[in-house]
Motif scaffolding. Sequence first.
Motif, mmCIF file in Angstrom:
data_model
loop_
_atom_site.group_PDB
_atom_site.id
_atom_site.type_symbol
_atom_site.label_atom_id
_atom_site.label_comp_id
_atom_site.label_asym_id
_atom_site.label_seq_id
_atom_site.Cartn_x
_atom_site.Cartn_y
_atom_site.Cartn_z
ATOM 1 N N GLN A 155 39.033 36.059 42.668
ATOM 2 C CA GLN A 155 39.410 35.939 41.463
ATOM 3 C C GLN A 155 38.365 35.520 40.328
ATOM 4 O O GLN A 155 38.162 36.152 39.457
ATOM 5 N N GLY A 156 37.824 34.432 41.014
ATOM 6 C CA GLY A 156 36.808 33.803 39.845
ATOM 7 C C GLY A 156 35.705 34.848 39.663
ATOM 8 O O GLY A 156 34.920 34.975 38.459
ATOM 9 N N LEU A 157 34.997 35.401 40.667
ATOM 10 C CA LEU A 157 33.905 36.224 40.682
ATOM 11 C C LEU A 157 34.376 37.695 40.049
ATOM 12 O O LEU A 157 33.505 38.310 38.928
ATOM 13 N N LEU A 158 35.534 38.175 40.183
ATOM 14 C CA LEU A 158 35.965 39.527 39.640
ATOM 15 C C LEU A 158 36.500 38.855 37.940
ATOM 16 O O LEU A 158 35.971 39.935 36.998
ATOM 17 N N LEU A 159 36.674 37.737 37.594
ATOM 18 C CA LEU A 159 36.821 37.477 36.425
ATOM 19 C C LEU A 159 35.685 37.495 35.701
ATOM 20 O O LEU A 159 35.303 38.090 34.367
ATOM 21 N N LEU A 160 34.250 37.023 36.278
ATOM 22 C CA LEU A 160 33.299 37.111 35.660
ATOM 23 C C LEU A 160 32.831 38.700 35.329
ATOM 24 O O LEU A 160 32.277 38.901 34.392
ATOM 25 N N LEU A 161 32.960 39.354 36.424
ATOM 26 C CA LEU A 161 32.747 40.681 36.376
ATOM 27 C C LEU A 161 33.363 41.207 34.951
ATOM 28 O O LEU A 161 32.908 42.411 34.279
ATOM 29 N N LEU A 162 34.591 41.047 34.662
ATOM 30 C CA LEU A 162 35.292 41.263 33.384
ATOM 31 C C LEU A 162 34.783 40.858 32.094
ATOM 32 O O LEU A 162 34.852 41.354 31.076
ATOM 33 N N ILE A 163 34.537 39.552 32.223
ATOM 34 C CA ILE A 163 33.830 38.682 30.991
ATOM 35 C C ILE A 163 32.461 39.398 30.339
ATOM 36 O O ILE A 163 32.247 39.557 29.290
ATOM 37 N N VAL A 164 31.859 40.030 31.310
ATOM 38 C CA VAL A 164 30.469 40.585 31.007
ATOM 39 C C VAL A 164 30.628 41.866 29.831
ATOM 40 O O VAL A 164 30.101 41.732 28.896
ATOM 41 N N PRO A 165 31.514 42.711 30.207
ATOM 42 C CA PRO A 165 31.740 43.793 29.236
ATOM 43 C C PRO A 165 32.341 43.482 27.989
ATOM 44 O O PRO A 165 32.114 43.850 27.004
ATOM 45 N N PHE A 166 33.411 42.440 28.214
ATOM 46 C CA PHE A 166 34.181 41.964 27.419
ATOM 47 C C PHE A 166 33.317 41.462 26.224
ATOM 48 O O PHE A 166 33.267 41.411 24.960
ATOM 49 N N TRP A 167 32.169 40.607 26.773
ATOM 50 C CA TRP A 167 31.190 39.873 25.773
ATOM 51 C C TRP A 167 29.964 40.798 25.272
ATOM 52 O O TRP A 167 29.126 40.390 24.446
ATOM 53 N N THR A 168 29.974 42.064 26.038
ATOM 54 C CA THR A 168 28.832 42.946 25.506
ATOM 55 C C THR A 168 29.227 43.286 23.977
ATOM 56 O O THR A 168 30.246 43.743 23.718
ATOM 57 N N ASP A 169 28.002 43.379 23.335
ATOM 58 C CA ASP A 169 28.206 43.697 21.924
ATOM 59 C C ASP A 169 28.928 45.162 21.647
ATOM 60 O O ASP A 169 28.683 46.201 22.553
ATOM 61 N N TYR A 175 46.019 43.665 40.507
ATOM 62 C CA TYR A 175 44.866 43.610 41.419
ATOM 63 C C TYR A 175 44.209 42.137 41.518
ATOM 64 O O TYR A 175 44.251 41.716 42.546
ATOM 65 N N LEU A 176 43.665 41.588 40.481
ATOM 66 C CA LEU A 176 43.300 40.427 40.335
ATOM 67 C C LEU A 176 44.050 39.131 40.803
ATOM 68 O O LEU A 176 43.567 38.379 41.695
ATOM 69 N N ALA A 177 45.323 39.055 40.509
ATOM 70 C CA ALA A 177 46.056 38.103 40.601
ATOM 71 C C ALA A 177 46.455 38.039 42.510
ATOM 72 O O ALA A 177 46.668 36.888 42.800
ATOM 73 N N GLY A 178 46.265 39.361 42.998
ATOM 74 C CA GLY A 178 46.529 39.084 44.366
ATOM 75 C C GLY A 178 45.659 38.981 45.248
ATOM 76 O O GLY A 178 45.394 38.764 46.572
ATOM 77 N N ARG A 179 44.322 38.621 44.443
ATOM 78 C CA ARG A 179 42.972 38.156 45.419
ATOM 79 C C ARG A 179 42.878 36.720 45.687
ATOM 80 O O ARG A 179 43.637 35.956 45.079
ATOM 81 N N PRO A 180 42.158 36.448 46.576
ATOM 82 C CA PRO A 180 42.015 35.139 47.008
ATOM 83 C C PRO A 180 41.572 34.260 45.748
ATOM 84 O O PRO A 180 40.700 34.872 45.137
ATOM 85 N N PRO A 181 41.644 33.114 45.728
ATOM 86 C CA PRO A 181 41.118 32.371 44.519
ATOM 87 C C PRO A 181 39.596 32.609 44.198
ATOM 88 O O PRO A 181 39.165 32.781 43.049
ATOM 89 N N GLN A 182 38.680 32.196 45.089
ATOM 90 C CA GLN A 182 37.395 32.586 45.209
ATOM 91 C C GLN A 182 37.145 34.131 44.476
ATOM 92 O O GLN A 182 36.047 33.916 43.506
ATOM 93 N N ALA A 186 45.151 48.888 43.854
ATOM 94 C CA ALA A 186 43.966 48.272 44.149
ATOM 95 C C ALA A 186 42.823 49.268 43.906
ATOM 96 O O ALA A 186 41.680 48.962 43.079
ATOM 97 N N TRP A 187 42.718 50.563 44.350
ATOM 98 C CA TRP A 187 41.701 51.354 44.035
ATOM 99 C C TRP A 187 41.566 51.865 42.654
ATOM 100 O O TRP A 187 40.495 51.914 41.932
ATOM 101 N N LEU A 188 42.928 51.940 41.779
ATOM 102 C CA LEU A 188 42.680 52.235 40.401
ATOM 103 C C LEU A 188 42.088 51.050 39.744
ATOM 104 O O LEU A 188 41.352 51.209 38.889
ATOM 105 N N ALA A 189 42.353 49.880 40.035
ATOM 106 C CA ALA A 189 41.808 48.804 39.447
ATOM 107 C C ALA A 189 40.338 48.671 39.550
ATOM 108 O O ALA A 189 39.568 48.222 38.747
ATOM 109 N N ARG A 190 40.030 48.772 41.001
ATOM 110 C CA ARG A 190 38.467 48.790 41.135
ATOM 111 C C ARG A 190 37.745 49.938 40.393
ATOM 112 O O ARG A 190 36.586 49.841 39.906
ATOM 113 N N GLY A 191 38.688 50.879 40.248
ATOM 114 C CA GLY A 191 38.068 52.304 39.471
ATOM 115 C C GLY A 191 37.581 51.754 37.868
ATOM 116 O O GLY A 191 36.874 52.132 37.426
#
Lengths: 306, 272
Positions: free
Chosen positions: A121-135, A112-119, B17-22
């Motif tokens: 992707q950056g935002l979504l990556l940040l969204l994933l970094i937060v839980p990754f780095w949470t205690d 899903y991430l790789a299919g988004r436009p580059p901008q 895509a929906w699964l990923a968002r989920g």
Amino acid sequence: MAAVTVAAAPPPTGTVSPAARTDRIRHHAVTVALLAPAGLTVVALVLVPLVLVVRNSFARPDPYGGIRGGFTFSNYHELLDPVYLKVFGYSLGMAALNTAVCLLLGYVVSYYLAGRPPQRQGLLLLLLIVPFWTDFLVRTFAWINLLSPGGPVNALTDAVGLTDGQVQWIPSQGASFVGLVYAFLPTAIFPIYATLRGVDPSLGEAARDLGCGWWRVHIRVLLPLVRPGLLAAALLTFVPTLGVFVIPVLLGGGKNQLVGNLIVTLYTEFRNQPMGAAASVALLVLMIVSAAVLGTAASRLRRKAS
Amino acid sequence: MSGRTRIPGRLPDAVTAWLARGVIVFLYVPIVAVVVLSFNDSDVTYKWAGFSTRWYGTLAQDTDLLSALRVSAEAGVISATLATFGGLFAAMGMARLGPRGRALFSGGLFLPLVIPEIVLGVALLSVFGMLKATLGLGTLVLGHLVVTLPYAALIVLGAHRALDPALDEAAADLGCGVWQRFRLVTVPLLKQALLASWLLCFTISFGNIVMSTFTSGVGTTTLPLRVYSLLKTGLTPEINALGTLLVLFTFVIILGAGLRQMRRVLVGDDSG
């Protein structure tokens, strides 16, 4: 260590002048000095201790929680007790299941991430970094909030009509499993995404043009190309799951233990260091075997594909 | 991927895509619950009884937790500093090795990453036991050094490899000594990576529980160990308040390390 050949110290040709030789000696000395802190740390705090654990796993315990010495196989023999074997079997199953779920969801999120436009992707990556780095502990006890009797999940299932009244979601094996997936999912996503991002998207498109359906594009084209990322994600999920001890205690009520719980119990409660050492060595062997199996499976698949 | 070429797989693509968002939502639900419930004016976490910040007051007066916080902060600062310097020196030294030596050394350096942390903890405890060392801040720092050093090396090594060696050579040609080159060229060029390494090592050390179980002493209980023992008797809104502060701390660290640096570390992204 291999011979040092760097521009700063040109390798001598023919006769060696004394100046060139002192230069080389100085160059070696600086290299050794730079590598010493990290090198000595690994030797003194990792390699030597590991050797000692192997040694201790063959020793006899003394009644005060120490090591009496001697040489015996009895610790390993005792490890074959059904009680311990059950822990190892349960751990392997749990770790395998956790790895499978994390790889599947990790691949879906990465795709899903790789299919988004580059901008984006950056935002979504940040969204994933937060839980990754949470205690880690915060991410674990967060589930106690959600799964408590009368808590949000219970309220939701009541409202939908799935349950009636207060249901005991925790402690349970299911809660323990959800906690494991939640803890390791971000760890699995990053290596998969990192490799998938490097795959040329036109490969998938070409496969489609040549008549591959959605499944075939993934199974025949994308998945083989992402294999290194999947392998890294599998190792980063499988090995640490075996050593976890917090999640089964807090979410599983301590009933179904993982190898991690076994080791902590043997060391801190039973104060039986040799048994704890034997369990640790067994875990280490399990880890090496599973890494080898994953590695061979990957290379066999590669040969089949080519 | 343009819309035209995706037609055969439009439905499965929409489903994934929906699964990923989920999944992304799933990652946030527990964190949001901790933050919301930390403001719950109730003695039990899960029954909402109105908004209140009283648990933060309770937290501020909990001397046990505060002293555990101090231990964690001290261990974090010391081990992050040692690990970052160790990683920096290792990166500089490895640049001077041949390919074989480099492969061998990095193999050793990353060994702790593939060994279960619990085994590393047990191993260290055995050594401390044999040496009759008293468990305390010193042993705690050594333990945390083992788990942070590979990460520091990973970050600094990557950044150091991206440096142009000509810069160091130019400084040498201009008459800079080893120390001057280190201070005026290498460190400033790696500043961002060193900061990222330090912050990441600090959080790894700060949140560590497995290694700490084996290497902390009687007077040096870390924050995660203290919280873990509190949780065994039940979750309180006070712990949620602490969790909220730790989530906030995560944001500060991520912003401090720099998003670009973070991305480079996690997915090898150099494009920015």
